[in-house]
Design an enzyme around this catalytic site. Structure first.
Site, PDB file in Angstrom:
ATOM      1  CD  GLU A  86      -1.174   0.475  -0.342  1.00 47.18           C
ATOM      2  OE1 GLU A  86      -0.933   1.671  -0.079  1.00 47.18           O
ATOM      3  OE2 GLU A  86      -0.342  -0.293  -0.871  1.00 47.18           O
ATOM      4  CD  GLU A 114       3.318  -3.339   3.991  1.00 48.87           C
ATOM      5  OE1 GLU A 114       2.352  -3.307   3.198  1.00 48.87           O
ATOM      6  OE2 GLU A 114       4.500  -3.259   3.613  1.00 48.87           O
TER       7      GLU A 114
HETATM    8  O1  KIV Z   1       2.140  -5.621  -2.797  1.00 47.66           O
HETATM    9  C1  KIV Z   1       2.367  -6.367  -1.844  1.00 47.66           C
HETATM   10  O2  KIV Z   1       3.259  -7.224  -1.869  1.00 47.66           O
HETATM   11  C2  KIV Z   1       1.533  -6.217  -0.651  1.00 47.66           C
HETATM   12  C3  KIV Z   1       1.920  -6.983   0.574  1.00 47.66           C
HETATM   13  C4  KIV Z   1       3.103  -6.351   1.170  1.00 47.66           C
HETATM   14  C5  KIV Z   1       0.801  -7.108   1.524  1.00 47.66           C
HETATM   15  O3  KIV Z   1       0.614  -5.477  -0.658  1.00 47.66           O
END
Ligand code: KIV
Length: 279
Positions: A114, A181
């Site tokens: 991220e 997201e």
């Molecule tokens: O961990 C997850 O499920 C994610 C998705 C929401 C993209 O990162």
């Protein structure tokens, strides 16, 4: 031969939409693979749907490696992307490279982390050692949960510009795709038109190059949070509870196990046994 990062990139070029589902265990991963899903994402959402945490913050590298190994044993055709969990890549580039390597050794083909511009250098270093990276911008559960909970991103012109700059920086840093997201659909569309790599949306509208959902949400198995962007294709939690109640009743009523669920001795042997025990 399973799908490669190059196959996923070329899907954007040929305007084929990319399907992504999260996966954390062997059984559901096998079914997703059989159904032809393009990417299995071993997301750190595993912490919530598999381990019952409130959010993704407590998830460890050991847990992510275990989930990734299980998914990789099931995979035949799909690409596997595994999440770097909170604090496995933020403290140093060395951590980021080492932990990316651990996920690859556990069976992932690529890692996801991220962050926008502040993560560009880290991403570039991971890519330089040969590990493909998926970026993740917009709502970032590992940090935004700490500062203010679930919020749609890109509602103002300024925040939209920030997201567009983040996406460009990630592309330049070498990511092969970007998860978006909870980004407003207008901004997600602009980003998808701006970058040459695929965007994978979750709650970011239909103009992304692909879509991802948490598999338990799609199957209707996880009821703790119900985001508006989730579409339930099944209501499995009700079906599962009904099946388990039926099992319990059948045990109580002596209906289960039936003869066909049991193993029998043959008649000669049972006769011999009866003689031995004198009955
Ligand atoms: O961990 C997850 O499920 C994610 C998705 C929401 C993209 O990162």
């Amino acid at each position: 031969m399973h799908k490669s990062v190059a196959d996923i990139i070329s899907m954007k070029k040929s305007r084929q939409k990319i399907s992504v589902l999260t996966s954390y265990d062997f059984t559901l991963a096998s079914l997703c693979d059989r159904a032809g899903i393009d990417i299995l994402l071993v997301g750190d959402s595993a912490g919530m749907v598999m381990l019952g945490y409130e959010n993704t913050i407590p998830v460890t590298m050991e847990q992510m490696c275990l989930f990734t190994e299980a998914v990789s044993r099931a995979r035949e055709n799909t690409l596997i992307v595994a999440d770097l969990p909170f604090m496995s890549y933020q403290a140093s580039i060395t951590d980021a490279i080492e932990n990316s390597g651990r996920l690859i050794k556990s069976g992932a083909d690529a890692v996801k982390l991220e962050g926008g511009i502040p993560m560009a250098e880290t991403i570039n270093e991971i890519v330089q050692v040969g590990i493909p990276v998926m970026g993740h911008i917009g709502f970032q559960p590992q940090t935004t949960m700490l500062s203010g909970g679930y919020k749609v991103q890109g509602k103002t012109a300024d925040s939209a510009m920030q997201l567009i700059e983040d996406a460009k920086a990630l592309e330049e840093a070498g990511v092969f795709s970007i998860a978006l997201e909870m980004v407003t659909q207008e901004v997600a569309e602009i980003i998808s038109d701006t970058v040459s790599i695929p965007t994978i949306g979750i709650g970011s509208g239909k103009n992304c190059d692909g879509q991802v959902l948490v598999i338990q949400d799609l199957l209707g198995m996880y009821d703790k949070i119900k985001p508006k962007f989730v579409k339930k294709y099944l209501n499995l939690s009700e079906d599962i509870v009904d099946a388990i109640k039926k099992y319990k009743t059948e045990i109580q009523e002596g209906v289960f196990p039936a003869k066909e669920n049991c193993f029998q001795m043959d008649d000669v042997e049972i006769e011999k046994l009866r003689k031995k025990i004198g009955s």
